[in-house]
Design an enzyme around this catalytic site. Structure first.
Site, PDB file in Angstrom:
ATOM      1  N   ASP A  77    -127.268  -2.034  90.823  1.00  0.00           N
ATOM      2  CA  ASP A  77    -126.466  -3.253  90.791  1.00  0.00           C
ATOM      3  C   ASP A  77    -126.749  -3.988  89.487  1.00  0.00           C
ATOM      4  OD1 ASP A  77    -124.752  -5.219  92.448  1.00  0.00           O
ATOM      5  OD2 ASP A  77    -126.383  -6.462  91.696  1.00  0.00           O
ATOM      6  N   ASN A 132    -118.789 -12.511  84.340  1.00  0.00           N
ATOM      7  CA  ASN A 132    -117.344 -12.672  84.527  1.00  0.00           C
ATOM      8  C   ASN A 132    -116.914 -14.125  84.397  1.00  0.00           C
ATOM      9  OD1 ASN A 132    -116.200 -10.133  84.846  1.00  0.00           O
ATOM     10  ND2 ASN A 132    -116.628 -10.024  87.029  1.00  0.00           N
ATOM     11  N   ASP A 158    -115.190  -5.996  82.469  1.00  0.00           N
ATOM     12  CA  ASP A 158    -114.744  -4.607  82.540  1.00  0.00           C
ATOM     13  C   ASP A 158    -115.395  -3.763  81.445  1.00  0.00           C
ATOM     14  OD1 ASP A 158    -113.172  -5.178  84.705  1.00  0.00           O
ATOM     15  OD2 ASP A 158    -111.286  -5.294  83.592  1.00  0.00           O
ATOM     16  N   ASP A 174    -119.542  -4.196  90.940  1.00  0.00           N
ATOM     17  CA  ASP A 174    -120.544  -3.839  89.921  1.00  0.00           C
ATOM     18  C   ASP A 174    -121.628  -2.945  90.507  1.00  0.00           C
ATOM     19  OD1 ASP A 174    -121.442  -5.954  91.555  1.00  0.00           O
ATOM     20  OD2 ASP A 174    -122.962  -6.515  90.082  1.00  0.00           O
TER      21      ASP A 174
END
Length: 330
Positions: free
Chosen positions: A208, A216, A225, A251
């Site tokens: 993770d 983000n 991305d 993610d």
């Protein structure tokens, strides 16, 4: 379709011509036969090529082929060998091009054209096949059937290739070009089956990205991305050909590591963390990028991919509870 129609009309020309000459048919009919054999394939090609819906137009062309076939069979007074061969080839082509719906439509219009023409001629029937007509029909049987087989095989090969590519696409994450959950779970299930019959160790690594939501929120989804793409590239480089790196969602990444003991799995995890630590995806250095990694070895008690994924997920959350940016294995 152009090549096969050109070949078919050319090969049909000779047996039909032989019978028409034997029956002393008028000259204009021979000219019409030549037009059907040598001009019609070009006209059909141009009609389909210039159409808004080429496939629909080609289906119309195929129907016209059967109308012409029924007409010439009647004009030959149902001379058995060329009539049967031409009718069989026409119906086989309809099945290949459009399945049984096109076959039914083609058979109906061919029988209609035959019945009208035959009725107009007074029901002529000349079933005897001369030696000249026999020899003229043999190339149609041999060459066209072989060409149709070659074409069918070529189409089948393309379909298999496209099917494999579609299957590959269905098993891959569209953004990252690594395995998706569907493919991962299939390979996990296969590995568990192998483990029931062998004594080797296999590991599942749950990864993770720490603080991904903050990335983000601060930099936008485009940067997020890019971060995911870079991480997936690192997973490809850090793993072996036998491993399966996959995106589970968001993610979260998972790597299936067949025949991998704990120590080796931890070494792979360290290489991944070191590579991520020097990433330069973010616009500034105000936010450090780290990973939390959980590793779970398969056990005999695990009955499905869900059990193994849960064990690796539990290990991941233990790593996060201990402060993130670390590896936890159990």
């Amino acid at each position: 379709m152009y090549l096969m129609r050109t070949l078919g009309t050319l090969l049909c020309f000779f047996p039909v011509l032989s019978v028409l000459v034997e029956l002393d048919r008028p000259g204009w009919l021979l000219v019409l036969l030549a037009a059907n054999a040598f001009i019609w394939p070009i006209v059909a090609y141009l009609r389909a090529k210039n159409a808004a819906l080429p496939l629909d137009k080609e289906h119309h062309n195929l129907i016209f082929d059967t109308v012409a076939g029924g007409f010439w069979i009647a004009m030959m007074a149902v001379n058995l060998l060329p009539s049967v061969v031409i009718a069989t080839i026409l119906m086989s082509d309809r099945v290949s091009a459009g399945g049984f719906p096109l076959l039914r439509k083609g058979a109906a219009v061919m029988l209609g054209a035959f019945a009208i023409t035959w009725l107009a001629l007074g029901f002529p029937f000349s079933p005897v096949v001369s030696q000249t007509t026999l020899y003229a029909t043999l190339p149609l049987i041999a060459i066209y059937v072989f060409a149709l087989s070659v074409l069918t095989n070529s189409i089948a090969c393309k379909l298999r290739k496209n099917s494999r590519e579609l299957e590959r696409i269905a098993m891959m994450d569209p953004l990252l070009d690594i395995a998706n959950r569907r493919l991962l779970e299939q390979r996990i299930e296969f590995e568990l089956i192998k483990l029931r019959h062998n004594t080797h160790h296999s590991a599942l690594m749950f990864i993770d990205i720490d603080n991904f939501k903050e990335v983000n929120d601060r930099y936008g989804h485009e940067v997020g991305d890019s971060l995911l793409v870079t991480v997936s590239q690192i997973l490809h480089v850090a793993t072996r050909k036998t491993d399966t790196p996959a995106r589970l969602g968001g993610d979260e990444f998972v790597i299936l590591l067949p025949e991998t003991p704990d120590d080796e799995a931890k070494n792979i995890a360290r290489r991944i963390m070191e590579a991520v630590s020097v990433m330069t995806v973010l616009p500034d250095n105000t936010l450090s990028l780290t990973l939390s990694i959980g590793i779970a070895q398969a056990t005999k008690e695990m009955m499905s991919s869900t059990d193994w994924l849960k064990a690796a997920d539990d290990a991941l959350y233990q790593a996060k509870r201990e402060g993130k940016n670390r590896i936890y294995a159990h």
